[in-house]
Scaffold this motif. Structure first.
Motif, PDB file in Angstrom:
ATOM      1  N   GLU A  99       0.818  -1.212   0.000  1.00 12.79           N
ATOM      2  CA  GLU A  99       0.000   0.000   0.000  1.00 12.79           C
ATOM      3  C   GLU A  99       0.848   1.257   0.000  1.00 12.79           C
ATOM      4  OE1 GLU A  99      -2.657  -0.189   3.275  1.00 12.79           O
ATOM      5  OE2 GLU A  99      -3.901  -1.787   2.398  1.00 12.79           O
ATOM      6  N   ASP A 100       2.071   1.171   0.512  1.00 11.85           N
ATOM      7  CA  ASP A 100       2.967   2.324   0.547  1.00 11.85           C
ATOM      8  C   ASP A 100       3.867   2.414  -0.682  1.00 11.85           C
ATOM      9  OD1 ASP A 100       1.994   3.144   3.024  1.00 11.85           O
ATOM     10  OD2 ASP A 100       3.408   1.868   4.109  1.00 11.85           O
ATOM     11  N   GLY A 101       3.661   1.523  -1.654  1.00  8.72           N
ATOM     12  CA  GLY A 101       4.384   1.622  -2.909  1.00  8.72           C
ATOM     13  C   GLY A 101       5.686   0.869  -2.987  1.00  8.72           C
ATOM     14  N   PHE A 102       6.015   0.093  -1.958  1.00  5.48           N
ATOM     15  CA  PHE A 102       7.246  -0.701  -2.007  1.00  5.48           C
ATOM     16  C   PHE A 102       7.003  -1.969  -2.828  1.00  5.48           C
ATOM     17  CE2 PHE A 102       7.647   1.665   2.043  1.00  5.48           C
ATOM     18  CZ  PHE A 102       8.788   2.396   1.736  1.00  5.48           C
ATOM     19  N   LEU A 103       8.028  -2.382  -3.573  1.00  7.49           N
ATOM     20  CA  LEU A 103       7.887  -3.549  -4.449  1.00  7.49           C
ATOM     21  C   LEU A 103       8.239  -4.829  -3.695  1.00  7.49           C
ATOM     22  CD1 LEU A 103       9.232  -2.187  -7.856  1.00  7.49           C
ATOM     23  CD2 LEU A 103       6.915  -2.115  -6.901  1.00  7.49           C
ATOM     24  N   CYS A 104       7.447  -5.118  -2.688  1.00  9.09           N
ATOM     25  CA  CYS A 104       7.522  -6.371  -1.945  1.00  9.09           C
ATOM     26  C   CYS A 104       6.500  -7.338  -2.539  1.00  9.09           C
ATOM     27  CB  CYS A 104       7.227  -6.153  -0.464  1.00  9.09           C
ATOM     28  SG  CYS A 104       8.361  -5.030   0.384  1.00  9.09           S
ATOM     29  N   VAL A 105       6.804  -8.624  -2.494  1.00  5.96           N
ATOM     30  CA  VAL A 105       5.936  -9.602  -3.132  1.00  5.96           C
ATOM     31  C   VAL A 105       5.759 -10.810  -2.214  1.00  5.96           C
ATOM     32  CG1 VAL A 105       7.861 -10.704  -4.372  1.00  5.96           C
ATOM     33  CG2 VAL A 105       5.526 -10.908  -5.260  1.00  5.96           C
ATOM     34  N   SER A 106       4.553 -11.378  -2.222  1.00  6.70           N
ATOM     35  CA  SER A 106       4.270 -12.596  -1.462  1.00  6.70           C
ATOM     36  C   SER A 106       3.485 -13.539  -2.360  1.00  6.70           C
ATOM     37  CB  SER A 106       3.465 -12.261  -0.201  1.00  6.70           C
ATOM     38  OG  SER A 106       3.235 -13.409   0.573  1.00  6.70           O
ATOM     39  N   ASP A 107       3.923 -14.788  -2.441  1.00 10.46           N
ATOM     40  CA  ASP A 107       3.336 -15.740  -3.372  1.00 10.46           C
ATOM     41  C   ASP A 107       3.080 -17.056  -2.653  1.00 10.46           C
ATOM     42  OD1 ASP A 107       2.974 -17.657  -5.573  1.00 10.46           O
ATOM     43  OD2 ASP A 107       3.694 -16.043  -6.854  1.00 10.46           O
ATOM     44  N   ASP A 108       1.859 -17.575  -2.786  1.00 16.66           N
ATOM     45  CA  ASP A 108       1.484 -18.808  -2.088  1.00 16.66           C
ATOM     46  C   ASP A 108       1.173 -19.950  -3.056  1.00 16.66           C
ATOM     47  OD1 ASP A 108      -0.901 -17.964  -3.166  1.00 16.66           O
ATOM     48  OD2 ASP A 108      -1.970 -17.794  -1.248  1.00 16.66           O
ATOM     49  N   ARG A 109       1.719 -19.882  -4.274  1.00 17.16           N
ATOM     50  CA  ARG A 109       1.445 -20.931  -5.259  1.00 17.16           C
ATOM     51  C   ARG A 109       2.290 -22.180  -5.036  1.00 17.16           C
ATOM     52  NH1 ARG A 109       2.746 -17.908 -10.744  1.00 17.16           N
ATOM     53  NH2 ARG A 109       4.239 -16.871  -9.346  1.00 17.16           N
ATOM     54  N   PHE A 110       3.278 -22.118  -4.167  1.00 19.92           N
ATOM     55  CA  PHE A 110       4.287 -23.162  -4.059  1.00 19.92           C
ATOM     56  C   PHE A 110       4.176 -23.883  -2.719  1.00 19.92           C
ATOM     57  CE2 PHE A 110       5.748 -19.692  -6.774  1.00 19.92           C
ATOM     58  CZ  PHE A 110       5.958 -20.388  -7.959  1.00 19.92           C
ATOM     59  N   PRO A 111       4.938 -24.965  -2.531  1.00 25.46           N
ATOM     60  CA  PRO A 111       4.851 -25.712  -1.277  1.00 25.46           C
ATOM     61  C   PRO A 111       5.319 -24.922  -0.055  1.00 25.46           C
ATOM     62  CG  PRO A 111       5.854 -27.059  -2.987  1.00 25.46           C
ATOM     63  CD  PRO A 111       5.773 -25.676  -3.524  1.00 25.46           C
ATOM     64  N   MET A 112       5.942 -23.779  -0.281  1.00 24.54           N
ATOM     65  CA  MET A 112       6.293 -22.885   0.821  1.00 24.54           C
ATOM     66  C   MET A 112       5.972 -21.460   0.399  1.00 24.54           C
ATOM     67  SD  MET A 112      10.430 -22.948   0.609  1.00 24.54           S
ATOM     68  CE  MET A 112      11.258 -22.982  -0.990  1.00 24.54           C
ATOM     69  N   ALA A 113       5.724 -20.612   1.384  1.00 16.72           N
ATOM     70  CA  ALA A 113       5.466 -19.203   1.105  1.00 16.72           C
ATOM     71  C   ALA A 113       6.748 -18.547   0.608  1.00 16.72           C
ATOM     72  CB  ALA A 113       4.976 -18.510   2.369  1.00 16.72           C
TER      73      ALA A 113
END
Length: 257
Positions: A99-113
């Motif tokens: 929300e603050d515009g930082f290019l952080c990413v989180s992905d839950d498609r895989f066997p680990m976060a």
């Protein structure tokens, strides 16, 4: 799960040469060929920053074209040579944004976060994890409570002994990061770039793997007061094999050609 980690391409649109010496666009094309010809296809490619050198849309467009040809999921975070807006405009499908515009990413498609942290301080070579980014990370790790997690970022959260590079390393947030890692209890590894060398360490009992550059390396020299210097070591990337219960096994792989 097999993860290819690439870092520090410093892509310059031809005929540009980094330091008048390194043809980073040609190095990137050789990297794409090496990844395409791997005997075992990776499940994921992580790009741990410094994708471009001048951070232009043209650089990120060319990088995106090459990566998308591989038809492998890609996640990326910025490094100190990157800029958020042009990177987002051309590679948004490989990024996340807080929300603050930082290019952080989180992905839950895989066997680990898989969680990527933006350590960029635009206009500066060093990195930081500010209060906003740390709060975002804490929330992502809470969501991943009870499952394995992988973190990746550009600036390593440790001192490497390469004094000139450590001075432009992660200046804030490492202590909080260590606390979050210990509280979660399931972080498998932290993958980083920035140093242009393959380096191993640990934070909070968790392995830290620093990937070499896919273009050009920095010489090993841990004498006090020495500036960093480029070396003639070959372009390299890393392959990480993760298996539940066994953790990470990491390999350094030279770029072919």
């Amino acid at each position: 799960m097999l993860i290819a980690q690439i870092s520090d391409s410093h892509f310059l649109v031809p005929p540009g040469r980094l330091a008048g010496r390194f043809e980073t666009a040609a190095a990137f094309e050789r990297l794409m060929g090496s990844l395409a010809n791997l005997a075992v296809r990776p499940d994921l490619i992580l790009f741990s920053g410094d994708l471009g050198e001048l951070a232009t849309r043209e650089e990120y467009f060319a990088i995106g074209q090459g990566l998308r040809r591989l038809e492998v999921p890609v996640l990326a975070v910025p490094g100190n040579h990157d800029l958020r807006e042009p990177m987002w405009s051309e590679l948004g499908d490989m990024l996340g944004r807080t929300e603050d515009g930082f290019l952080c990413v989180s992905d839950d498609r895989f066997p680990m976060a898989v969680i990527g942290l933006d350590t960029l301080v635009e206009g500066e070579p060093h990195g930081e994890l500010c209060r906003s980014r740390l709060a975002w990370l804490e929330a992502q790790l809470e969501k991943a409570r009870g499952m394995p997690a992988l973190l990746f970022m550009h600036h390593p959260p440790l001192q490497t002994g390469l004094e000139a590079m450590d001075r432009i390393g992660l200046r804030s947030g490492a202590a909080e990061l260590e606390r979050f890692i210990r509280a979660h209890g399931g972080v498998q590894a932290i993958l980083c770039g920035h140093m242009h060398r393959a380096i191993q360490g640990q934070l909070g009992g968790v392995p830290v793997r620093v990937a070499p550059s896919v273009s050009h390396q920095i010489a090993f020299d841990i004498r006090d007061g020495e500036p960093y210097r480029f070396s003639d070591e070959p372009p390299q990337f890393m392959m990480h094999l993760w298996q539940p219960g066994s953790g990470f096994v990491s390999h350094v792989v030279p770029v072919n050609g």
